[in-house]
Design a protein around this motif. Structure first.
Motif, PDB file in Angstrom:
ATOM      1  N   VAL A  82     -20.963 -17.132  -1.179  1.00  0.00           N
ATOM      2  CA  VAL A  82     -21.095 -18.414  -0.473  1.00  0.00           C
ATOM      3  C   VAL A  82     -20.390 -19.527  -1.248  1.00  0.00           C
ATOM      4  O   VAL A  82     -19.676 -20.357  -0.663  1.00  0.00           O
ATOM      5  CB  VAL A  82     -22.579 -18.761  -0.258  1.00  0.00           C
ATOM      6  CG1 VAL A  82     -22.731 -20.179   0.296  1.00  0.00           C
ATOM      7  CG2 VAL A  82     -23.225 -17.761   0.693  1.00  0.00           C
ATOM      8  N   GLU A  83     -20.566 -19.556  -2.571  1.00  0.00           N
ATOM      9  CA  GLU A  83     -19.911 -20.574  -3.397  1.00  0.00           C
ATOM     10  C   GLU A  83     -18.394 -20.404  -3.380  1.00  0.00           C
ATOM     11  O   GLU A  83     -17.647 -21.393  -3.322  1.00  0.00           O
ATOM     12  CB  GLU A  83     -20.439 -20.505  -4.826  1.00  0.00           C
ATOM     13  CG  GLU A  83     -21.870 -20.992  -4.985  1.00  0.00           C
ATOM     14  CD  GLU A  83     -22.382 -20.766  -6.389  1.00  0.00           C
ATOM     15  OE1 GLU A  83     -22.461 -21.752  -7.148  1.00  0.00           O
ATOM     16  OE2 GLU A  83     -22.689 -19.611  -6.740  1.00  0.00           O
TER      17      GLU A  83
ATOM     18  N   LEU B 133     -16.599 -19.039  -0.961  1.00  0.00           N
ATOM     19  CA  LEU B 133     -16.124 -19.425   0.367  1.00  0.00           C
ATOM     20  C   LEU B 133     -16.058 -20.940   0.502  1.00  0.00           C
ATOM     21  O   LEU B 133     -15.088 -21.496   1.046  1.00  0.00           O
ATOM     22  CB  LEU B 133     -17.041 -18.830   1.435  1.00  0.00           C
ATOM     23  CG  LEU B 133     -16.626 -19.035   2.890  1.00  0.00           C
ATOM     24  CD1 LEU B 133     -15.302 -18.332   3.167  1.00  0.00           C
ATOM     25  CD2 LEU B 133     -17.709 -18.510   3.831  1.00  0.00           C
ATOM     26  N   GLU B 134     -17.073 -21.627   0.007  1.00  0.00           N
ATOM     27  CA  GLU B 134     -17.102 -23.083   0.087  1.00  0.00           C
ATOM     28  C   GLU B 134     -15.993 -23.695  -0.763  1.00  0.00           C
ATOM     29  O   GLU B 134     -15.344 -24.678  -0.351  1.00  0.00           O
ATOM     30  CB  GLU B 134     -18.455 -23.609  -0.382  1.00  0.00           C
ATOM     31  CG  GLU B 134     -18.570 -25.126  -0.473  1.00  0.00           C
ATOM     32  CD  GLU B 134     -18.369 -25.853   0.839  1.00  0.00           C
ATOM     33  OE1 GLU B 134     -18.127 -27.070   0.804  1.00  0.00           O
ATOM     34  OE2 GLU B 134     -18.441 -25.208   1.908  1.00  0.00           O
TER      35      GLU B 134
ATOM     36  N   ARG C  74     -12.803 -23.359   1.068  1.00  0.00           N
ATOM     37  CA  ARG C  74     -12.775 -24.312   2.172  1.00  0.00           C
ATOM     38  C   ARG C  74     -12.375 -25.699   1.673  1.00  0.00           C
ATOM     39  O   ARG C  74     -11.586 -26.403   2.322  1.00  0.00           O
ATOM     40  CB  ARG C  74     -14.148 -24.375   2.859  1.00  0.00           C
ATOM     41  CG  ARG C  74     -14.178 -25.253   4.104  1.00  0.00           C
ATOM     42  CD  ARG C  74     -15.593 -25.471   4.590  1.00  0.00           C
ATOM     43  NE  ARG C  74     -16.374 -26.301   3.670  1.00  0.00           N
ATOM     44  CZ  ARG C  74     -16.276 -27.627   3.621  1.00  0.00           C
ATOM     45  NH1 ARG C  74     -15.462 -28.282   4.430  1.00  0.00           N
ATOM     46  NH2 ARG C  74     -17.025 -28.313   2.758  1.00  0.00           N
ATOM     47  N   ARG C  75     -12.885 -26.071   0.523  1.00  0.00           N
ATOM     48  CA  ARG C  75     -12.592 -27.402  -0.017  1.00  0.00           C
ATOM     49  C   ARG C  75     -11.133 -27.541  -0.428  1.00  0.00           C
ATOM     50  O   ARG C  75     -10.513 -28.581  -0.173  1.00  0.00           O
ATOM     51  CB  ARG C  75     -13.516 -27.698  -1.203  1.00  0.00           C
ATOM     52  CG  ARG C  75     -14.968 -27.900  -0.805  1.00  0.00           C
ATOM     53  CD  ARG C  75     -15.835 -28.239  -1.997  1.00  0.00           C
ATOM     54  NE  ARG C  75     -17.226 -28.456  -1.603  1.00  0.00           N
ATOM     55  CZ  ARG C  75     -18.181 -28.832  -2.430  1.00  0.00           C
ATOM     56  NH1 ARG C  75     -17.910 -29.040  -3.719  1.00  0.00           N
ATOM     57  NH2 ARG C  75     -19.424 -28.996  -1.996  1.00  0.00           N
TER      58      ARG C  75
ATOM     59  N   GLN D  28      -8.895 -27.911   2.592  1.00  0.00           N
ATOM     60  CA  GLN D  28      -8.872 -29.263   3.145  1.00  0.00           C
ATOM     61  C   GLN D  28      -7.802 -30.104   2.458  1.00  0.00           C
ATOM     62  O   GLN D  28      -7.083 -30.873   3.106  1.00  0.00           O
ATOM     63  CB  GLN D  28     -10.246 -29.920   3.001  1.00  0.00           C
ATOM     64  CG  GLN D  28     -11.309 -29.374   3.939  1.00  0.00           C
ATOM     65  CD  GLN D  28     -12.645 -30.073   3.765  1.00  0.00           C
ATOM     66  OE1 GLN D  28     -13.027 -30.459   2.655  1.00  0.00           O
ATOM     67  NE2 GLN D  28     -13.368 -30.260   4.856  1.00  0.00           N
TER      68      GLN D  28
END
Length: 211
Positions: free
Chosen positions: A56-57, A59-60, A63-64, A67
């Protein structure tokens, strides 16, 4: 840096993208590090993300940074001489490929927006999905094997230490795209020894390949 005045026996060119095919965006990499909370400048950002403890970390974090990369893509501008060089390589039958630590979307954006269709074919495009990434020589060796061309007959064109390290590890010739953000590499004896040629815009490569 090498005293030769031309690239010799080049059959293929492999390009970095950010700061090489497009103009450098010096804010991008600091913004990516800030986005994932990476404060140690000696730690590679992709290595940092892969070492995060949970999926999860990771993937996040991806994602950041995506961006940030999306913003950079929207502001992308081509490197001077881009079309001139791609025309030369196409007309002269010199293979061209891309090896970047970026994603595929910005690569496609650059090609679609800034290159005429007749000069836009790249034999191979490797992004950070290919593991290991630069500075390993593996992605360049993969392209060399796929093309059936000896690394010594390939030039890596890039603007970072990772590009030069990757090329040296693979046995390729090196061309360093110099700009204000990377001048420190030329000042370092250790780093400058990895550089065969220095250019400030891509049209100078035409001269190196033609002399």
């Amino acid at each position: 840096m090498c005293s030769r005045n031309r690239l010799k026996s080049i059959k293929a060119i492999i390009f970095d993208m950010d700061g090489t095919l497009c103009l450098p965006q010096p804010w991008m990499f600091p913004a990516m590090r800030q986005a994932v909370g990476l404060q140690d400048p000696s730690v590679d950002i992709l290595t940092f993300i892969e070492a995060l403890p949970t999926p999860v970390e990771r993937l996040e974090a991806h994602r950041r940074i995506q961006q940030v990369e999306s913003q950079a893509m929207a502001e992308m501008q081509p490197q001077p001489g881009l079309v001139t060089l791609m025309r030369f390589l196409t007309i002269n039958g010199i293979s061209k490929s891309i090896c970047t630590r970026n994603l595929r979307e910005p690569v496609d954006y650059l090609i679609d927006r800034f290159l005429p269709a007749e000069y836009s074919n790249f034999d191979y495009i490797l992004t950070r999905e290919f593991k290991p990434t630069k500075p390993s020589g593996d992605p360049l060796l993969h392209i060399a094997r796929s093309l059936g061309i000896e690394p010594a007959n390939i030039a890596m064109i890039g603007d970072s230490r990772d590009d030069m390290l990757s090329a040296r590890a693979a046995g390729c010739q090196t061309v360093f795209v110099h700009h204000a953000s990377n001048a420190s590499l030329l000042a370092s004896d250790e780093d400058s020894q990895m550089i065969d040629f220095v250019v400030s815009d891509l049209t100078q490569l035409v001269t190196l390949l033609s002399v």
